[in-house]
Design an enzyme around this catalytic site. Structure first.
Site, PDB file in Angstrom:
ATOM      1  N   GLU A  91       0.830  -1.204   0.000  1.00 47.94           N
ATOM      2  CA  GLU A  91       0.000   0.000   0.000  1.00 47.94           C
ATOM      3  C   GLU A  91       0.863   1.253   0.000  1.00 47.94           C
ATOM      4  OE1 GLU A  91      -4.088  -1.658   2.050  1.00 47.94           O
ATOM      5  OE2 GLU A  91      -2.678  -0.604   3.358  1.00 47.94           O
ATOM      6  N   CYS A 109       3.620   8.552   0.607  1.00 50.27           N
ATOM      7  CA  CYS A 109       4.127   7.608   1.595  1.00 50.27           C
ATOM      8  C   CYS A 109       4.239   6.257   0.891  1.00 50.27           C
ATOM      9  CB  CYS A 109       3.194   7.520   2.797  1.00 50.27           C
ATOM     10  SG  CYS A 109       3.675   6.279   4.024  1.00 50.27           S
ATOM     11  N   CYS A 116       6.451  -7.081   7.032  1.00 52.30           N
ATOM     12  CA  CYS A 116       7.535  -6.547   7.861  1.00 52.30           C
ATOM     13  C   CYS A 116       7.932  -7.608   8.878  1.00 52.30           C
ATOM     14  CB  CYS A 116       7.090  -5.270   8.580  1.00 52.30           C
ATOM     15  SG  CYS A 116       8.398  -4.420   9.486  1.00 52.30           S
ATOM     16  N   CYS A 120       6.442  -4.541  15.506  1.00 52.81           N
ATOM     17  CA  CYS A 120       6.083  -3.430  16.402  1.00 52.81           C
ATOM     18  C   CYS A 120       4.621  -3.606  16.814  1.00 52.81           C
ATOM     19  CB  CYS A 120       6.296  -2.090  15.721  1.00 52.81           C
ATOM     20  SG  CYS A 120       8.028  -1.762  15.299  1.00 52.81           S
ATOM     21  N   CYS A 123       1.559  -1.390  15.225  1.00 52.94           N
ATOM     22  CA  CYS A 123       1.527  -1.187  13.773  1.00 52.94           C
ATOM     23  C   CYS A 123       0.898  -2.381  13.079  1.00 52.94           C
ATOM     24  CB  CYS A 123       2.961  -0.974  13.268  1.00 52.94           C
ATOM     25  SG  CYS A 123       3.093  -0.815  11.475  1.00 52.94           S
ATOM     26  N   CYS A 341      -0.835   6.605   9.684  1.00 55.18           N
ATOM     27  CA  CYS A 341       0.403   5.998  10.151  1.00 55.18           C
ATOM     28  C   CYS A 341       0.119   4.756  10.990  1.00 55.18           C
ATOM     29  CB  CYS A 341       1.173   7.031  10.977  1.00 55.18           C
ATOM     30  SG  CYS A 341       2.750   6.438  11.585  1.00 55.18           S
TER      31      CYS A 341
END
Length: 352
Positions: A91, A109, A116, A120, A123, A341
């Site tokens: 994305e 962005c 990933c 975290c 996220c 975010c």
């Protein structure tokens, strides 16, 4: 399988043309079509003969991405789900200036990995598996598509790029830097490196490498706690990249490049929002020239964190400002379409 022509070096491409009885300057023409004009097919290369275009198409592929879906927020933000040549999704987000702003800022962005590996806790991408790195062309393609959206929707080109989408950019170091080269080169998109920010969760070794390589982009550290015990809880990468190690690496980066670092700090309710947390953050900012972006938390289904209340946020920011820290409070954009975010998850959605 056909070779991806955008992974060919200039020398390899020149050799191919020579082997096929074509002058060497054809390689430069094709390079310009691929990187300056962002051609997605050989058919578009109108200054080449039809026979040569057919031969290129026989031997090579242009593994460009396509837009799978677009979602538009009430605040003007556009989130795109990009389908890669192998079917994976990432994305990217276009963040236009708010209507009340006097600027013409248009920010892209972009993602650097499919998924990933850093887990975290706040996220959405961190709850995915890392499937693979994006190559430089796939990062470049995101910028091209988001620039197209900006021009089509807002009649304005991109002004800024942030590597803050899916993935950890410094764990895809070579391709990220190559994409920056393509985006900033006069033979590419010609953007200024000072309009680009690479954001990292904190890989000390690679931050030092950025300094050694003399990168000219901006650097942001996703900090979110200036206390190792707290940071360990929400960012497991901190266990192998402690705050002391990161401070040393950031100091090295600053000495090598002269570029001030940005610390990104989400203020979570009843976790890292006290004046003691603000004091620890202030102490950390004294280790390297830096400014602080305080970021609104954007809830995700996988986690139970909450955004702190406005009064606590104001006290937190005020504590830093009273001590001379440059502070910006970043309000979320695109939250209604999961484009803010920490909300990118690479899931294809049906758009009404």
């Amino acid at each position: 399988m056909k070779q991806d022509i955008r992974k060919q070096t200039p020398a390899q491409l020149t050799d191919w043309f020579k082997q096929n009885g074509e002058p060497a300057f054809r390689a430069k023409q094709v390079h310009e079509w691929l990187w300056k004009k962002s051609a997605r097919s050989f058919e578009q290369m109108s200054n080449l003969s039809v026979a040569l275009r057919d031969k290129l198409d026989t031997d090579f592929a242009i593994n460009s991405l396509t837009v799978a879906t677009e979602q538009r927020s009430n605040d003007g933000t556009i989130k795109s789900s990009f389908r890669l040549f192998d079917g994976n999704l990432v994305e990217g987000v276009l963040i236009p200036a708010l209507r009340t702003d006097d600027t013409d800022r248009m920010t892209a962005c972009v993602s650097s990995q499919v998924g990933c590996s850093l887990t975290c806790k706040f996220c959405a991408t961190g709850y995915m598996d890392r499937k693979r790195n994006l190559d430089a062309a796939e990062i470049y393609d995101q910028v091209v598509e988001i620039d197209r959206q900006a021009k089509t929707t807002f009649n304005a080109p991109l002004t800024n790029i942030v590597y803050m989408g899916m993935g950890e950019p410094l764990l895809n170091y070579k391709n990220v830097l190559e994409s920056v080269d393509r985006i900033t080169s006069p033979d590419g998109l010609g953007m200024s490196p000072k309009r680009i920010t690479i954001s990292t969760a904190g890989i000390a070794k690679m931050i030092r490498q950025l300094g050694d390589d003399g990168v000219k982009t901006n650097l942001a550290l996703s900090l979110h706690a200036a206390n190792d015990l707290k940071r360990d809880q929400i960012m497991p990468i901190n266990e192998s990249n402690s705050l002391a190690n990161l401070a040393d690496a950031l100091g090295y980066f600053y000495r090598k490049t002269g570029t001030r670092v940005t610390f990104e700090y989400i203020v979570f309710y009843n976790f890292n929002d006290t004046l003691q947390d603000a004091k620890e953050l202030w102490e950390f900012t004294k280790k390297v020239p830096a400014k602080v972006n305080i970021i609104e938390y954007n809830p995700i289904a996988e986690a139970s964190f909450k955004n702190t209340d406005p009064q606590t946020l104001d006290k937190f920011a005020g504590y830093l400002e009273d001590r001379g820290v440059i502070v910006s409070i970043r309000r979320s954009r695109g939250k209604d379409i999961d484009a803010a975010c920490g909300q990118l998850a690479g899931k294809e959605k049906t758009v009404q």
